[in-house]
Design a protein around this motif. Structure first.
Motif, short mmCIF file in Angstrom:
data_model
loop_
_atom_site.label_atom_id
_atom_site.label_comp_id
_atom_site.label_asym_id
_atom_site.label_seq_id
_atom_site.Cartn_x
_atom_site.Cartn_y
_atom_site.Cartn_z
N TYR A 47 17.34 9.40 -15.46
CA TYR A 47 18.27 8.32 -15.77
C TYR A 47 17.52 7.03 -16.07
O TYR A 47 17.88 6.28 -16.99
N THR A 52 16.89 13.45 -11.06
CA THR A 52 17.95 12.87 -11.88
C THR A 52 17.77 11.37 -12.04
O THR A 52 17.97 10.81 -13.13
N GLU A 103 16.62 16.96 -6.11
CA GLU A 103 17.35 16.90 -7.38
C GLU A 103 17.76 15.47 -7.70
O GLU A 103 17.80 15.06 -8.86
N PHE A 154 25.49 12.41 -17.02
CA PHE A 154 24.88 11.77 -15.86
C PHE A 154 25.93 11.45 -14.79
O PHE A 154 25.68 11.62 -13.59
N ARG A 191 26.69 14.57 -12.87
CA ARG A 191 25.58 14.95 -11.99
C ARG A 191 25.49 14.04 -10.78
O ARG A 191 25.29 14.50 -9.65
#
Length: 281
Positions: free
Chosen positions: A44, A40, A36, A16, A19
């Motif tokens: 998360y 994400t 995106e 994470f 990213r």
């Protein structure tokens, strides 16, 4: 229930972090990575509130320096991503684009739970510290209670977007100011002060607020301990001479929780008065 190994937890955290760093950098360059980012952030959020992950976190031995640094870096990058997404959400809404991340649905659910604990009503005067580009908390408070609400944020762009959102809604009951708590006259009038969970220096501000606020003010401090500290700044010790932790609004399955503080002098006075009342009965 699937068991989550501690090594797997750390590997997911590292993934994470990588990213978020890439997405934050891309977003700053061209503002085209928001889809995106939304995906994400949603993943998360699910990672943070998953009970297996919380259990794995609690089962970890004393955290190494590397792990602590990883957790701090991840929290910082995740918060940066949320700030960027709030700005995107404000722009999208102003342009009549209805896209919204699951994270924001989770936040709205958390805000609803806060109303019960903090006891706000139409007579309340509420200060939101860290109101953000899309002022969800001020809007929901004003809509539910009719209270007077002022939001402040140190981010000039966030304030500009928040003002535009309120103008489009024709909401004149909420003010957005780019002032510090000591510069804002409303600070002393406030009956309730709410801290966003992503403010690193919130406990320094809490100490400063003691001399700037009225005796009966209620502080709602959003926080995240344990695994939730990867998305929120955790609770810290406060001076018992200044503030008393009167209640904690715990929200399993939600991304943050809320601690309610009152001035210690006010709590002592209330307890003494209640004792005298019972003694005279």
């Amino acid at each position: 229930m699937i068991s989550v190994e501690k090594d797997s937890l750390q590997q997911q955290m590292e993934s994470f972090l990588s990213r978020f760093r890439q997405l934050n950098k891309a977003f700053e360059l061209n503002d085209q990575s928001y889809s995106e980012m939304e995906e994400t952030i949603g993943q998360y959020t699910a990672f943070i509130v998953h009970p297996d992950h919380e259990a794995a976190w609690g089962a970890m031995p004393e955290q190494t320096m590397h792990f602590k640094e990883l957790a701090e870096d991840l929290r910082q990058e995740a918060c940066h991503c949320v700030w960027a997404m709030e700005k995107h959400r404000a722009r999208a809404w102003l342009e009549n684009r209805p896209d919204i991340a699951d994270y924001f649905h989770n936040i709205e659910d958390c805000i609803e739970a806060e109303f019960q604990g903090a006891g706000m009503n139409k007579h309340s005067k509420v200060l939101m510290i860290g109101s953000g580009a899309f002022p969800m908390t001020p809007l929901l408070i004003q809509r539910r209670t009719g209270a007077q609400v002022v939001g402040i944020d140190i981010d000039a762009e966030a304030n500009r977007l928040a003002v535009q959102v309120l103008q489009k809604l024709e909401c004149r009951e909420i003010q957005i100011e780019q002032l510090t708590v000591d510069q804002l006259s409303f600070t002393r009038e406030a009956t309730h002060i709410i801290f966003a969970s992503t403010i690193p220096e919130k406990f320094d501000l809490l100490q400063q607020l003691h001399d700037l606020t009225n005796p009966d003010v209620i502080i709602a401090m959003r926080y995240g301990n344990g695994l939730k500290s990867l998305f929120n700044y955790p609770l810290l010790e406060v001076s018992p001479a200044l503030w008393t932790l009167s209640e904690q609004v715990r929200q399993p399955g939600q991304v943050f929780e809320t601690a309610l503080y009152r001035k210690s002098a006010a709590v002592t006075a209330f307890s003494s008065a209640r004792g005298e009342f019972h003694g005279s009965c």
